[in-house]
Design an enzyme around this catalytic site. Structure first.
Site, PDB file in Angstrom:
ATOM      1  N   ARG A  15       0.826  -1.216   0.000  1.00 14.83           N
ATOM      2  CA  ARG A  15       0.000   0.000   0.000  1.00 14.83           C
ATOM      3  C   ARG A  15       0.861   1.266   0.000  1.00 14.83           C
ATOM      4  NH1 ARG A  15      -0.540   4.654   2.740  1.00 14.83           N
ATOM      5  NH2 ARG A  15      -0.306   3.549   4.729  1.00 14.83           N
ATOM      6  N   ASP A  16       1.523   1.544   1.112  1.00 19.88           N
ATOM      7  CA  ASP A  16       2.325   2.776   1.199  1.00 19.88           C
ATOM      8  C   ASP A  16       3.437   2.738   0.151  1.00 19.88           C
ATOM      9  OD1 ASP A  16       3.700   5.095   2.130  1.00 19.88           O
ATOM     10  OD2 ASP A  16       3.163   4.663   4.198  1.00 19.88           O
ATOM     11  N   CYS A 240       3.940   9.351   0.749  1.00 19.06           N
ATOM     12  CA  CYS A 240       2.630   9.907   0.427  1.00 19.06           C
ATOM     13  C   CYS A 240       2.751  10.843  -0.762  1.00 19.06           C
ATOM     14  CB  CYS A 240       2.081  10.655   1.644  1.00 19.06           C
ATOM     15  SG  CYS A 240       0.571  11.552   1.275  1.00 19.06           S
ATOM     16  N   ASN A 249       9.339   4.350   3.717  1.00 15.20           N
ATOM     17  CA  ASN A 249       9.079   3.885   5.085  1.00 15.20           C
ATOM     18  C   ASN A 249      10.359   3.314   5.683  1.00 15.20           C
ATOM     19  OD1 ASN A 249       6.243   3.384   3.682  1.00 15.20           O
ATOM     20  ND2 ASN A 249       5.910   3.369   5.873  1.00 15.20           N
TER      21      ASN A 249
HETATM   22  N1  COA Z   1     -13.049   4.756  -3.803  1.00 16.99           N
HETATM   23  C1  COA Z   1     -13.300   4.899  -5.115  1.00 16.99           C
HETATM   24  N2  COA Z   1     -13.726   6.042  -5.672  1.00 16.99           N
HETATM   25  C2  COA Z   1     -13.935   7.073  -4.841  1.00 16.99           C
HETATM   26  C3  COA Z   1     -13.709   6.969  -3.467  1.00 16.99           C
HETATM   27  C4  COA Z   1     -13.239   5.763  -2.944  1.00 16.99           C
HETATM   28  N3  COA Z   1     -12.977   5.608  -1.651  1.00 16.99           N
HETATM   29  N4  COA Z   1     -13.986   8.162  -2.917  1.00 16.99           N
HETATM   30  C5  COA Z   1     -14.399   8.969  -3.906  1.00 16.99           C
HETATM   31  N5  COA Z   1     -14.365   8.308  -5.084  1.00 16.99           N
HETATM   32  C6  COA Z   1     -14.707   8.825  -6.402  1.00 16.99           C
HETATM   33  C7  COA Z   1     -16.091   9.403  -6.451  1.00 16.99           C
HETATM   34  O1  COA Z   1     -17.029   8.413  -6.746  1.00 16.99           O
HETATM   35  C8  COA Z   1     -15.959  10.426  -7.564  1.00 16.99           C
HETATM   36  O2  COA Z   1     -15.973   9.761  -8.798  1.00 16.99           O
HETATM   37  P1  COA Z   1     -16.547  10.480 -10.129  1.00 16.99           P
HETATM   38  O3  COA Z   1     -15.657  11.680 -10.352  1.00 16.99           O
HETATM   39  O4  COA Z   1     -16.403   9.424 -11.168  1.00 16.99           O
HETATM   40  O5  COA Z   1     -17.949  10.852  -9.789  1.00 16.99           O
HETATM   41  C9  COA Z   1     -14.552  10.950  -7.353  1.00 16.99           C
HETATM   42  O6  COA Z   1     -13.819   9.905  -6.689  1.00 16.99           O
HETATM   43  C10 COA Z   1     -14.503  12.209  -6.530  1.00 16.99           C
HETATM   44  O7  COA Z   1     -15.216  11.990  -5.339  1.00 16.99           O
HETATM   45  P2  COA Z   1     -15.198  13.002  -4.112  1.00 16.99           P
HETATM   46  O8  COA Z   1     -16.005  12.444  -3.000  1.00 16.99           O
HETATM   47  O9  COA Z   1     -15.501  14.379  -4.606  1.00 16.99           O
HETATM   48  O10 COA Z   1     -13.677  12.878  -3.657  1.00 16.99           O
HETATM   49  P3  COA Z   1     -12.543  13.982  -3.696  1.00 16.99           P
HETATM   50  O11 COA Z   1     -12.094  14.237  -5.075  1.00 16.99           O
HETATM   51  O12 COA Z   1     -12.944  15.108  -2.842  1.00 16.99           O
HETATM   52  O13 COA Z   1     -11.361  13.150  -2.945  1.00 16.99           O
HETATM   53  C11 COA Z   1     -10.792  11.374  -1.429  1.00 16.99           C
HETATM   54  C12 COA Z   1     -11.511  12.688  -1.610  1.00 16.99           C
HETATM   55  C13 COA Z   1     -10.645  11.144   0.042  1.00 16.99           C
HETATM   56  C14 COA Z   1     -11.606  10.274  -2.050  1.00 16.99           C
HETATM   57  C15 COA Z   1      -9.407  11.426  -2.130  1.00 16.99           C
HETATM   58  O14 COA Z   1      -8.744  12.607  -1.796  1.00 16.99           O
HETATM   59  C16 COA Z   1      -8.546  10.246  -1.786  1.00 16.99           C
HETATM   60  O15 COA Z   1      -8.824   9.141  -2.143  1.00 16.99           O
HETATM   61  N6  COA Z   1      -7.430  10.483  -1.101  1.00 16.99           N
HETATM   62  C17 COA Z   1      -6.517   9.445  -0.666  1.00 16.99           C
HETATM   63  C18 COA Z   1      -5.127   9.950  -0.632  1.00 16.99           C
HETATM   64  C19 COA Z   1      -4.159   8.897  -0.185  1.00 16.99           C
HETATM   65  O16 COA Z   1      -4.427   7.719  -0.163  1.00 16.99           O
HETATM   66  N7  COA Z   1      -2.939   9.337   0.184  1.00 16.99           N
HETATM   67  C20 COA Z   1      -1.886   8.482   0.565  1.00 16.99           C
HETATM   68  C21 COA Z   1      -2.078   7.766   1.812  1.00 16.99           C
HETATM   69  S1  COA Z   1      -1.937   8.743   3.266  1.00 16.99           S
HETATM   70 ZN    ZN Z   2       3.503   6.337   5.244  1.00 17.49          ZN
END
Ligand code: COA
Ligand code: ZN
Length: 315
Positions: A15-16, A240, A249
């Site tokens: 994952r990370d 990240c 890590n």
């Molecule tokens: N799994 C799959 N798709 C997802 C989802 C999830 N958990 N959460 C949101 N989506 C999709 C939505 O369905 C939407 O799809 P569409 O554009 O086709 O309609 C799109 O993503 C945007 O959704 P929204 O709720 O507006 O999300 P956002 O753009 O505001 O992003 C997060 C919010 C949290 C989903 C996003 O920032 C994210 O996944 N971040 C993770 C970052 C990460 O893992 N960093 C490293 C680890 S610390």
């Molecule tokens: Zn980390």
């Protein structure tokens, strides 16, 4: 100098590690990576994340990977979840334990999760309610617990206040994450001590990055306060994508090697793990320098130079 005689490792490489790699790793190769890790003796493996595929394209195949790995009895398979949508996807494929995520600092939370911390908290509280109904244990990873690449210093009192609220909302465990390697040993010791004092019933895990070369020293400092759960990534992969300057890590093999040298059981078979680490450059399609692969474990000995036998003939 002492600490717990046994530690547990959550291997977060799939994952990370893979979330930040440039090369698109094929689903087959991810499954093979996780399956190989399953044979090493880890307590937990963080297989993937159920994040937006736009945010983390490298892990867009999360459900397929979870469905196809061979579950080894005794290993807990976890995944990172940022929102309810992520929980729903994870429940569909039977993740054993959910690892929710939010940041201790406001700017990193916004950059990484596109929510304010309060929005994230509300989302996580909703996940915790649903997960309890589904009978799934939840841990929360708190990013930037030792410093934020945008906001700088993060107050220990802010970290503790957030941890308290999440524990009250139903989190069984908290992981204190040093997202960009800003932690230093005395800081780690102080926060870990405080955490165990103020939240004794909440399982504490420490998640370290080696961005500034302090990861192993920080692991020692945590262990000396009684911490026995660590995240680590094989080969020191990881970082990240939404934290500037993030890098790998703490290396799992170095962590295992260090603790085993000290007589602390990790449950991990180092030789198996090193076989996996040797194959990582092929998996991620880039060179990786690795001290333990180069030098071997500490009792790797070498043939003495041939001339020694002439200079010092057997008596
Ligand atoms: N799994 C799959 N798709 C997802 C989802 C999830 N958990 N959460 C949101 N989506 C999709 C939505 O369905 C939407 O799809 P569409 O554009 O086709 O309609 C799109 O993503 C945007 O959704 P929204 O709720 O507006 O999300 P956002 O753009 O505001 O992003 C997060 C919010 C949290 C989903 C996003 O920032 C994210 O996944 N971040 C993770 C970052 C990460 O893992 N960093 C490293 C680890 S610390
Ligand atoms: Zn980390």
């Amino acid at each position: 100098m002492s600490g717990p005689q046994r530690i547990e490792i959550n291997e977060v490489g799939p994952r990370d590690g893979l979330q930040i790699e440039q090369a698109m790793v094929a689903t087959d190769d991810k499954v093979a990576f996780v399956d190989a890790l399953s044979a090493c003796g880890f307590a937990r493996i963080e297989v993937t994340s159920f994040t937006s595929p736009k945010a983390i394209p490298a892990l867009a195949d999360a459900q397929e990977v979870m469905r196809r790995i061979a579950r080894r009895p005794g290993v807990i398979y976890t995944a990172l979840i940022p929102n309810i949508r992520g929980l729903e996807r994870a429940l569909e494929v039977g993740v054993d334990e959910m690892n929710l995520v939010m940041s201790c600092s406001e700017t990193h939370n916004r950059a990484n999760l596109r929510m304010t911390r309060e929005q994230s908290f509300a989302e996580l509280a909703g996940i915790l309610r649903l997960a309890v109904e589904a009978g799934k244990p939840c841990n929360v990873s708190l990013s930037t617990a030792f410093g934020c690449p945008f906001d700088g210093e993060v107050a220990a009192s802010d970290v503790m206040a957030l941890a308290q609220r999440l524990a009250q909302a139903g989190a069984q465990g908290i992981t204190l994450c040093d997202t960009t390697g800003m932690a230093y040993p005395t800081q780690v010791a102080q926060l870990c001590e405080r955490f165990q004092r103020e939240l004794p019933a909440t399982a504490l895990t420490v998640h370290l990055h080696n961005t500034r070369g302090m990861a192993l020293a920080n692991a020692m400092a945590a262990w000396q306060t009684g911490v026995w759960r660590f995240d680590a990534a094989a080969g020191g992969l990881g970082g990240c994508p939404y934290a500037p300057g993030a890098s790998g890590n703490v290396n799992t093999e170095e962590l295992v090697h260090m603790f085993e040298c000290m007589g602390v059981q990790t449950g991990v078979t180092l030789t198996r793990l090193l076989d996996i680490v040797r194959a990582l450059p092929q998996l991620v399609q880039r060179g990786l320098s690795n001290a333990l692969v180069t030098a071997g474990p500490r009792l790797t000995t070498h043939q003495p130079p041939a001339w020694l036998a002439e200079r010092f003939p057997a008596a």
